[in-house]
Design an enzyme around this catalytic site. Sequence first.
Site, PDB file in Angstrom:
ATOM      1  N   ASP A  33     -29.255  92.038 -46.179  1.00  0.00           N
ATOM      2  CA  ASP A  33     -30.590  91.500 -46.492  1.00  0.00           C
ATOM      3  C   ASP A  33     -31.214  90.844 -45.261  1.00  0.00           C
ATOM      4  OD1 ASP A  33     -30.198  92.247 -49.144  1.00  0.00           O
ATOM      5  OD2 ASP A  33     -29.440  90.279 -49.721  1.00  0.00           O
ATOM      6  N   GLU A 200     -36.534  94.571 -56.353  1.00  0.00           N
ATOM      7  CA  GLU A 200     -36.408  93.261 -55.710  1.00  0.00           C
ATOM      8  C   GLU A 200     -36.843  93.376 -54.250  1.00  0.00           C
ATOM      9  OE1 GLU A 200     -32.282  92.295 -56.163  1.00  0.00           O
ATOM     10  OE2 GLU A 200     -31.582  94.003 -54.990  1.00  0.00           O
TER      11      GLU A 200
END
EC number: 3.2.1.99
Length: 321
Positions: A33, A200
């Site tokens: 991420d 997301e």
Amino acid sequence: MYLYTLILLFLASVNVNAYADPGACSGNCWTHDPGLYQRKSDGKYFRFATGGGIHIASADSLEGPWTDDGYVLPNGSIIDLNGKNNLWAPDLHYRDGTYYLYYAVSSLGSQNSAIGVATSKTMEAGSWTDHGTTGIESTPASPYNAIDANWIAVGGTQYANFGSYWNNLFQVEMTNGLKVKSGATPHQIAYNASGIHRQEAAFMFERNDYFYLTFSGGIALGYNDTWPAPGEEYFISVCRSTSATGGFVDKNGVSCLNSGGTLLLASHGFVYGPGGQGILKDSSKGFVLYYHYADTRIGKAVEDYQFGWNQLKWENDWPSV
């Protein structure tokens, strides 16, 4: 028969080469991420990653060599929630001489979540101050999950985009980089109606007359246990709008509030499950898509994830890799 075989081989090669391979990376290329930013003073790159107090790596070139520099918050967050020592999903921006880093405090499968913020003048390890919660928080009673923040300014107005699963992606106005505007209510900007709503990692950016909303879909991890069905692994999609606050549609005109999204990057070759993406406006390379992926030549566990990046190409104001 020979012609038919040639056609099949051609179609296979088109499929394999539909996306460019990631740009070069040397040194410490692990990430998860990622958040990426280029320092204003000298152009040095800083890369941040999920885990512990948010990993820091730096390099003088996007290609590396990348060095491991420690953590943003080595003692964890001052937000008192489960996960405060294992922070997620860093997002960077710069405003008036200060670098802001958003992070999430949560645990897998939980809506007991909050988005925190830390600031620094240099982005170096040891220079960060934790300010705790931004006021973007969630509980099981909330319509969203308060993780995966992303900041954008439009004129004098600042917004934070956020969300994961549940009702997917939301946006709320900020007073500044530190706090939600008093009385502001988050509104939904994207929704995947299928299954358990695997969407997301919102990241929004502006180019020409459009605002682009990128996001990740599919199964993000667990590949070391079992491979998802083909096409169900992580991937990156994009929608666009002439407004930063809503009206996002994909290339076919389907609303992002109605499961829309044009595929920007998916598994190909040795790249598996790319996602957790962001966009860097690089001083020399232009708009760069960055992300993590599982390199099938190395391993498929989170600990094996690699840093990927590609310069974006443009046609009719739609990006591609």
